[in-house]
Design an enzyme around this catalytic site. Structure first.
Site, mmCIF file in Angstrom:
data_model
loop_
_atom_site.group_PDB
_atom_site.id
_atom_site.type_symbol
_atom_site.label_atom_id
_atom_site.label_comp_id
_atom_site.label_asym_id
_atom_site.label_seq_id
_atom_site.Cartn_x
_atom_site.Cartn_y
_atom_site.Cartn_z
ATOM 1 N N HIS A 56 24.085 34.524 -27.556
ATOM 2 C CA HIS A 56 24.877 33.448 -28.479
ATOM 3 C C HIS A 56 25.705 32.503 -27.462
ATOM 4 O O HIS A 56 26.163 31.473 -27.634
ATOM 5 C CB HIS A 56 25.721 34.111 -29.677
ATOM 6 C CG HIS A 56 24.806 34.561 -30.707
ATOM 7 N ND1 HIS A 56 23.750 33.793 -31.274
ATOM 8 C CD2 HIS A 56 24.669 35.975 -31.151
ATOM 9 C CE1 HIS A 56 23.243 34.647 -32.103
ATOM 10 N NE2 HIS A 56 23.889 35.776 -31.994
ATOM 11 N N ARG B 256 9.508 30.353 -36.125
ATOM 12 C CA ARG B 256 9.429 31.965 -35.941
ATOM 13 C C ARG B 256 10.097 32.533 -37.145
ATOM 14 O O ARG B 256 11.064 32.917 -37.033
ATOM 15 C CB ARG B 256 10.051 32.238 -34.581
ATOM 16 C CG ARG B 256 9.706 31.722 -33.447
ATOM 17 C CD ARG B 256 10.609 32.088 -32.250
ATOM 18 N NE ARG B 256 10.333 31.647 -31.017
ATOM 19 C CZ ARG B 256 10.835 30.186 -30.674
ATOM 20 N NH1 ARG B 256 11.798 29.847 -31.245
ATOM 21 N NH2 ARG B 256 10.351 29.657 -29.316
ATOM 22 N N GLU C 216 -3.289 33.397 -27.688
ATOM 23 C CA GLU C 216 -2.447 34.046 -26.924
ATOM 24 C C GLU C 216 -2.916 35.125 -25.995
ATOM 25 O O GLU C 216 -2.342 35.749 -25.048
ATOM 26 C CB GLU C 216 -1.198 34.914 -27.739
ATOM 27 C CG GLU C 216 -0.617 34.018 -28.740
ATOM 28 C CD GLU C 216 0.313 34.917 -29.499
ATOM 29 O OE1 GLU C 216 1.473 35.180 -29.125
ATOM 30 O OE2 GLU C 216 -0.200 35.011 -30.789
ATOM 31 N N ASP D 130 2.811 34.617 -23.967
ATOM 32 C CA ASP D 130 1.876 35.875 -23.779
ATOM 33 C C ASP D 130 0.247 35.527 -23.306
ATOM 34 O O ASP D 130 0.099 36.472 -22.639
ATOM 35 C CB ASP D 130 1.650 36.490 -25.328
ATOM 36 C CG ASP D 130 2.694 37.134 -25.954
ATOM 37 O OD1 ASP D 130 3.488 37.671 -24.983
ATOM 38 O OD2 ASP D 130 2.847 37.386 -27.097
ATOM 39 N N CYS E 149 2.557 25.695 -27.854
ATOM 40 C CA CYS E 149 3.876 26.185 -28.518
ATOM 41 C C CYS E 149 4.658 26.986 -27.515
ATOM 42 O O CYS E 149 5.785 27.533 -27.698
ATOM 43 C CB CYS E 149 3.713 26.551 -29.636
ATOM 44 S SG CYS E 149 2.914 28.287 -30.067
#
Length: 544
Positions: free
Chosen positions: A188, A295, A430, A454, A501
């Protein structure tokens, strides 16, 4: 001149005097307590005051960085109410008859160590959040006032790490930048730094001491290099780079509202990757043409129990309405043994990247899958929604997923609930397996989205989160690029669109390669959209 290297957080150049970050010292030494129940009450009193302070920080963050980034302080309040955390502190006080400071410190280390050893980078980054909320309680218990930020004026801060609450209190007009020896680009703190526009480099691995105080320093947010007490040649070079950086940012602003099209007319759609509906303003701010990856697993990771159909429906609806008719591609649940919630019973696996995750969980637990698909279908009438199944490796998995989707649609028909019958259904590519048989898979779906993160690690047999293997990890490996090109070609032969993506979508060194391969869409983090558009508009594919 001392040079250290870390990870880039915000692509900017900061030049100025360095100041070592100082926090008040809090004793967490354990000592015996006679009345353990009174000590538990003392802990709860401090915890409640800490929650109140976090609410004040949330209100402040709303005006400074917006709701999306302010949400971290809501999460911190939830963490302070987490039964596991509370129980760990209480049990330590009672079992060992020790003071609350020591118990909080021990609980903090326990949870932070557990999170930092997880393979998922998102969960690793939560370790600093545990330390932050624990330090807040400790400051209340000790009567401390925290950090005095007024003494930091037009300096580059050097610290071991910065908590989100500390980063929020940095004034971009007074703080030139910061460098930390620890930390993560997914934390964060890093996200807040990007939002505030503060040049920052984290995780240098080199602790800086008082001898850096007052010395001229340079933070290069493009390369991750930090120069302390630079020589004249380096200073002159970096001043020129700083001027070029400011000019480049002005050029990016000129990209707003323009088409993502090459000089010879090749049009590409530039979409954004987001984690929740609160990211929508950032997509709009960066002129995203749609969302190529929503997501949905963040709905599960941020809840204390399975998100209900209604909770998911509201989140998807909010995203669609926020995008005002632009395409929103929502990935179905992609969670696994390395990325899990306490309420989600998943066994520990030695190699979670190859384990029970994503579509494998959904097909193993169809009722869980149906709940999400019902929410998606119901939301589809509020915009242009596309559904995407992750980690597909066979036609059989597509068939089974589409069968469950059809069951959901049939039930909605019986209930008289509206949905978009023409909603696109696609899959992520992926794995090498999916790329190699992409000619077969393309016949079953409306689109492909290539997940290069991935795909790269599975093709190279290298864990992308294993920092010790960085020198072997080559995302530009010819095998990876060939699989991407093959997937694009097979998709187009079947008449479907193909996007990317993963992180490679924002790699400007590969943009021309992807366009020449025929890519239709690139989905990247919102801040990467304008630089990518600038790159696309500079290309002329008719020239060899």
């Amino acid at each position: 001149m001392l040079t250290v290297k870390g990870k880039c957080v915000f692509a900017g150049i900061a030049i100025g005097p360095m100041a070592l970050f100082h926090r008040s010292t809090i004793s967490t030494a354990a000592h015996t307590i006679e009345n353990v129940e009174a000590e538990a009450v003392r802990f709860h009193s401090a915890r409640k005051k800490a929650i109140s302070q976090l609410q004040d920080l949330y209100d402040k963050a709303l005006t400074r960085v917006g709701k999306e980034q302010a949400a971290v302080f809501e999460i911190h309040q939830m963490m302070l109410d987490d039964p596991d955390y509370i129980e760990a502190v209480e049990d330590t006080i009672r079992a060992n008859s020790i003071n609350a400071e020591a118990a909080v410190d021990q609980a903090s280390k326990k949870f932070a160590d557990m999170l930092s050893t997880m393979e998922d980078t998102y969960m690793q980054a939560r370790a600093i959040d545990v330390k932050d909320i624990s330090r807040r309680i400790l400051e209340v218990l000790s009567g401390g006032i925290g950090v005095d930020f007024t003494k930091y004026n037009h300096v580059i801060i050097a610290a071991d790490d910065l908590a989100p609450s500390e980063t929020l209190q940095l004034d971009p007009d007074k703080i030139l930048g910061f460098v930390t020896s620890e930390g993560s680009t997914n934390s964060h703190t890093a996200i807040l730094a990007r939002t505030l526009g503060i040049a920052a480099v984290v995780n240098t691995g080199t602790a800086l001491h008082t001898d850096v105080d007052g010395k001229t320093a340079i933070v290069d947010g493009y390369t991750g290099l930090v120069y302390i007490d630079p020589d004249e040649a380096t200073l002159t070079k970096m001043q020129q780079k700083q001027a070029e950086s400011l000019a480049y940012k002005k050029q990016l602003e000129d990209m707003r509202g323009k088409e993502s099209m090459t000089q010879d007319g090749y049009k590409v759609e530039l979409f954004a990757n987001v984690g929740n509906p609160n990211n929508i303003p950032q997509v709009i701010m960066n002129d995203g043409e749609g969302i190529g990856l929503f997501r949905s697993e963040f709905l599960y990771l941020e809840h204390n129990d399975y998100p209900t159909e209604e909770e998911q429906f509201e989140a998807y609806k909010k995203a669609l309405e926020g995008m005002k008719g632009k395409k929103v591609v929502i990935r179905t649940l992609d969670i696994g043994a390395d990325k899990k919630a306490d309420y989600f019973p998943l066994a520990q696996e030695e190699n979670p990247a190859l384990g029970l995750r994503a579509i494998r969980i959904c097909l193993t637990r169809p009722e869980l899958f149906k709940t999400q698909l019902r929410a998606l279908c119901r939301a589809s009438v509020f915009g242009k929604l596309s559904v995407m199944f992750p980690m597909i490796i066979s036609s059989d998995e597509i068939d089974r997923s589409k069968d469950i989707l059809q069951e959901v649609r049939n039930q909605l028909d019986k209930e008289g609930i509206a949905y978009d019958p023409n909603m696109e259904v696609g899959i992520m590519i992926e794995t090498p397996a999916a790329a190699i048989i992409s000619d077969e898979l393309a016949k079953e779906v409306d689109f492909f989205s290539i997940g290069t993160n991935d795909l790269t690690q599975y093709t190279l047999a290298i864990d992308r989160q294993h920092t010790g293997l960085d020198k072997f990890f080559n995302p530009h490996h010819p095998a990876v690029l060939r699989l991407i090109k093959q997937t694009i070609e097979n998709g187009h032969k079947a008449g479907i669109w193909v996007g990317i993506c993963g992180e490679l979508g924002a790699d400007l060194e590969l943009t021309e390669y992807f366009l020449r391969a025929g890519i239709d869409e690139l989905s990247v983090s919102p801040p990467a959209i304008l630089p990518l558009r600038k790159k696309i508009r500079s290309l002329n594919l008719s020239q060899k």
